[in-house]
Design an enzyme around this catalytic site. Sequence first.
Site, short mmCIF file in Angstrom:
data_model
loop_
_atom_site.label_atom_id
_atom_site.label_comp_id
_atom_site.label_asym_id
_atom_site.label_seq_id
_atom_site.Cartn_x
_atom_site.Cartn_y
_atom_site.Cartn_z
N ASP A 67 -32.08 41.90 89.12
CA ASP A 67 -30.86 41.09 89.07
C ASP A 67 -31.13 39.76 89.77
O ASP A 67 -32.29 39.33 89.83
CB ASP A 67 -29.68 41.87 89.66
CG ASP A 67 -28.34 41.44 89.07
OD1 ASP A 67 -28.10 40.21 89.00
OD2 ASP A 67 -27.52 42.29 88.69
N HIS A 81 -32.72 37.59 87.52
CA HIS A 81 -31.68 36.81 86.85
C HIS A 81 -31.51 35.42 87.44
O HIS A 81 -30.53 34.75 87.16
CB HIS A 81 -30.35 37.58 86.89
CG HIS A 81 -30.37 38.85 86.09
ND1 HIS A 81 -29.29 39.68 85.96
CD2 HIS A 81 -31.37 39.43 85.37
CE1 HIS A 81 -29.61 40.72 85.19
NE2 HIS A 81 -30.87 40.59 84.83
#
Length: 409
Positions: free
Chosen positions: A229, A252
Amino acid sequence: MKAMVVFALMLIFGVFSADLPFSSAQTIFNVLDYGAKADGKTDDSNAFSAAWKAACSAATQNPTVVVPRSKDFLVYPLTFQGPCKSSNISFQVIGTINAPSSPSAWRGRNSRRWLIFHGVTGLLITGNGTFNGHGSEWWDLSCTDHPNMAGCATVIPMALNIISCKQSTISDIYTIDSAKFHVVVNQSSDILVENVHVTAPESSPNTDGIHVELSQNVLVNNSVIATGDDCVSIGELSSNITVSYITCGPGHGVSIGSLGKYGNSVKVEDIHVKKINFKGTTNGVRIKTWQIGLGYVRNISFEHITLESVKNPIYIDQYYCDINGTRGNCEPKSTGVHISEVTYDDIVGTSSSNTAINLNCSQSVACTGIHLSSIKIESDKSGKQVISECTNAHGTNSGVVQPKSCLQS
Ligand SMILES: *[C@@H]1O[C@H](CO)[C@@H](O)[C@H](O)[C@H]1NC(C)=O
Ligand SMILES: *[C@@H]1O[C@H](CO)[C@@H](O)[C@H](O)[C@H]1NC(C)=O
Ligand SMILES: *[C@@H]1O[C@H](CO)[C@@H](O)[C@H](O)[C@H]1NC(C)=O
Ligand SMILES: *[C@@H]1O[C@H](CO)[C@@H](O)[C@H](O)[C@H]1NC(C)=O
Ligand SMILES: *[C@@H]1O[C@H](CO)[C@@H](O)[C@H](O)[C@H]1NC(C)=O
Ligand SMILES: *[C@@H]1O[C@H](CO)[C@@H](O)[C@H](O)[C@H]1NC(C)=O
Ligand SMILES: *[C@@H]1O[C@H](CO)[C@@H](O)[C@H](O)[C@H]1NC(C)=O
Ligand SMILES: *[C@@H]1O[C@H](CO)[C@@H](O)[C@H](O)[C@H]1NC(C)=O
């Protein structure tokens, strides 16, 4: 008289060494001395707790809890509570601290957090040791990845939580495979996170590297983060946060948000992100807000950034609406978070999608004061062109901006 001579000789020959229980002079609190077994199987929580309590109540300068080398410790959810007597306290990790790997081991305990440092001033967490969250069984249960699975888990432990701390540093440590976020800095101020290494598989859900929320004066510097993430994420009510010298990917990217999820008033300002190398991330620099959010995000800069095959290099998404891990239908709302004074300067490299710049601002509260300068982003596929897309995005450009800017004045 005789007794006093003997006593003096004892002092001279150092009979009162650090081994004697003269706790007022003790500075090293080795968890092995407090009963830790370090066999990777026995629960060492009580030993960690006792070593911390002794260090925290010691009146010496900089008492230090030591987690020694080449040992495997098993620690259940635990809070290291401050304030402490000394103005500084260190937690030195050379060995490996393991979380229990089975989610069932957390039953009856706080499964929202693993290790918490709470209310400590002058804390230094350091050493070249490792915090291993053993998150894989949690990932298999996560509602983010398994929204339709009966009994999927929404409450999943975040590994290292710095809560209500001041003037504290986390440096040099390794944190791997957390069940959820690896490092959380919450309700804290004057915090330095430096030279940390965060690693989890690209496929692991919600394993953000470093998450900062409700905090001021935070520097996240010189760290290597590769997870499933965000490398670094910044949440509600944060100001004066600098994120610099980070190698990010996979993951991310660096995100401000998501913000305003509960229709609350957002106040996020003075956030500076610079000297970041993104490698194969889904986003580069991103601001994401929910349509129902209110308030503002302002005075933000993203500078001196390199990109290698990044899907959304420059991204503002004011239509964030992640429902059970998939993008839900977000009906138009009359509310929005006002994003203003955002500078993007010296951002170069390659994009793996066609849209290198996507400024998708709220239809109700437009973005203002966006500045683009010295941007050169190309496709990672030879011969392909990339584009900019703007929705309700106002501001100015200077120097080279490639792909061509679409900002409205
Ligand atoms: C205590 O910690 C603070 C903040 O990290 C630091 O500035 C100060 O020098 C430290 N003092 C001692 C005595 O270690
Ligand atoms: C880790 O730190 C300890 C103590 O500071 C040091 O003795 C050891 O060499 C270090 N190990 C590595 C791999 O850097
Ligand atoms: C930060 O603290 C607030 C207030 O206690 C809490 O509501 C929030 O969930 C915390 N965030 C994280 C990521 O732990
Ligand atoms: C901002 O935070 C940094 C630490 O990252 C600190 O040195 C600086 O004094 C802070 N600035 C203000 C205005 O508080
Ligand atoms: C951040 O890390 C870089 C790279 O190691 C270093 O040059 C710089 O001095 C650090 N910044 C601060 C404020 O410590
Ligand atoms: C923007 O943030 C920087 C660094 O935190 C600060 O020095 C500056 O005063 C802020 N600018 C405005 C207009 O608030
Ligand atoms: C902007 O967000 C809206 C709502 O999610 C979406 O329909 C639209 O495709 C987005 N625009 C771009 C350019 O991504
Ligand atoms: C999200 O998942 C939960 C738990 O599986 C379920 O109860 C809920 O209906 C789902 N919501 C949507 C919008 O799919």
